[in-house]
Design a protein around this motif. Structure first.
Motif, short mmCIF file in Angstrom:
data_model
loop_
_atom_site.label_atom_id
_atom_site.label_comp_id
_atom_site.label_asym_id
_atom_site.label_seq_id
_atom_site.Cartn_x
_atom_site.Cartn_y
_atom_site.Cartn_z
N ASP A 185 -50.70 130.61 61.46
CA ASP A 185 -51.01 131.49 60.58
C ASP A 185 -50.30 132.66 60.54
OD1 ASP A 185 -52.64 133.24 58.95
OD2 ASP A 185 -54.35 133.47 60.17
N ILE A 186 -49.43 132.89 59.94
CA ILE A 186 -48.46 133.81 59.53
C ILE A 186 -48.60 135.23 59.28
CG2 ILE A 186 -46.49 132.21 59.56
CD1 ILE A 186 -45.98 132.69 56.51
N GLY A 187 -50.05 135.39 58.02
CA GLY A 187 -50.95 136.04 57.92
C GLY A 187 -50.53 137.84 58.46
N ALA A 188 -51.23 137.78 59.88
CA ALA A 188 -51.49 138.68 60.44
C ALA A 188 -50.04 139.08 61.04
CB ALA A 188 -51.61 138.71 61.90
N ALA A 189 -48.91 138.09 61.46
CA ALA A 189 -47.23 139.03 61.23
C ALA A 189 -47.12 139.83 60.59
CB ALA A 189 -46.34 138.00 61.88
N ILE A 190 -47.44 139.21 59.30
CA ILE A 190 -46.87 139.68 57.33
C ILE A 190 -47.84 141.37 57.72
CG2 ILE A 190 -47.07 139.92 55.38
CD1 ILE A 190 -46.85 136.42 55.16
N HIS A 191 -49.15 141.14 57.96
CA HIS A 191 -49.60 142.38 57.73
C HIS A 191 -49.17 143.29 58.82
CE1 HIS A 191 -53.05 144.62 58.22
NE2 HIS A 191 -53.40 145.33 57.22
N ALA A 192 -48.94 143.23 60.45
CA ALA A 192 -48.28 143.96 61.26
C ALA A 192 -46.96 144.63 61.17
CB ALA A 192 -48.40 142.75 62.71
#
Length: 181
Positions: free
Chosen positions: A115-122
């Motif tokens: 899941d790369i979503g959290a890294a992008i959001h962060a």
């Protein structure tokens, strides 16, 4: 939690393999905030990321750009701007031993996805300004009448320059006869 699942099965067994992906991340319009500052997305953030199999880990690097509407911290006007950020993340390979000094973004799940979503959001949150300004020389609002000083003087300049005797720092006014050099 912001989710964006990326299938890494094609490079799961190939050390040195990589996947390059360019796409947009779907976020709620008002999902991005830092402290009291909220940023309304004008459109979905666009990202470009490369995920590489380094053996025990999958390392992601890339960039993201989010066009947003921010509110100036000094004059409270809304203005268009963009947040540019660098994406970094490390996901642990299934069955690999985590390193003590490494901070992992997550792990590869049973279906071979990360899941790369959290890294992008962060990355966006880290780069979003804590006190956004529409211009570095923004004059802000008058503390007396609330007029926007960017539109010209409001007539309160003389009154606001006088020291209120009940102000906690009023006693310091007479500390020096001349302004310091």
């Amino acid at each position: 939690m912001v989710a964006y699942r990326l299938n890494v099965r094609s490079i799961l067994d190939g050390v040195g393999g990589s996947i390059r992906l360019s796409d947009t991340l779907t976020l709620d319009r008002d999902r991005l905030s830092v402290g009291d500052s909220r940023f309304a997305l004008r459109s979905a953030p666009e990202f470009c990321i490369t995920v590489s199999n380094t053996g025990a880990e999958f390392v992601a690097t890339g960039s993201v750009t989010a066009p947003v509407v921010a509110r100036c911290a000094r004059c409270l006007c809304d203005f268009d701007t963009e947040i540019h950020a660098e994406i970094e993340g490390i996901w642990l390979r299934p069955g690999a031993e985590p390193l003590e000094d490494e901070e992992y973004t997550g792990g590869v799940d049973a279906s071979g996805q990360i899941d790369i979503g959290a890294a992008i959001h962060a990355a966006l949150v880290v780069e979003a300004p804590f006190a956004p300004l529409h211009a570095q020389d923004c004059a802000g609002l008058c503390p007396v009448c609330g007029a926007d000083r960017n539109n010209g003087p409001c007539g309160c300049e003389t009154a606001s320059a006088e020291v209120n005797p009940s102000h906690p720092f009023a006693a310091l006014k007479d500390l020096y006869d001349a302004p310091p050099r």
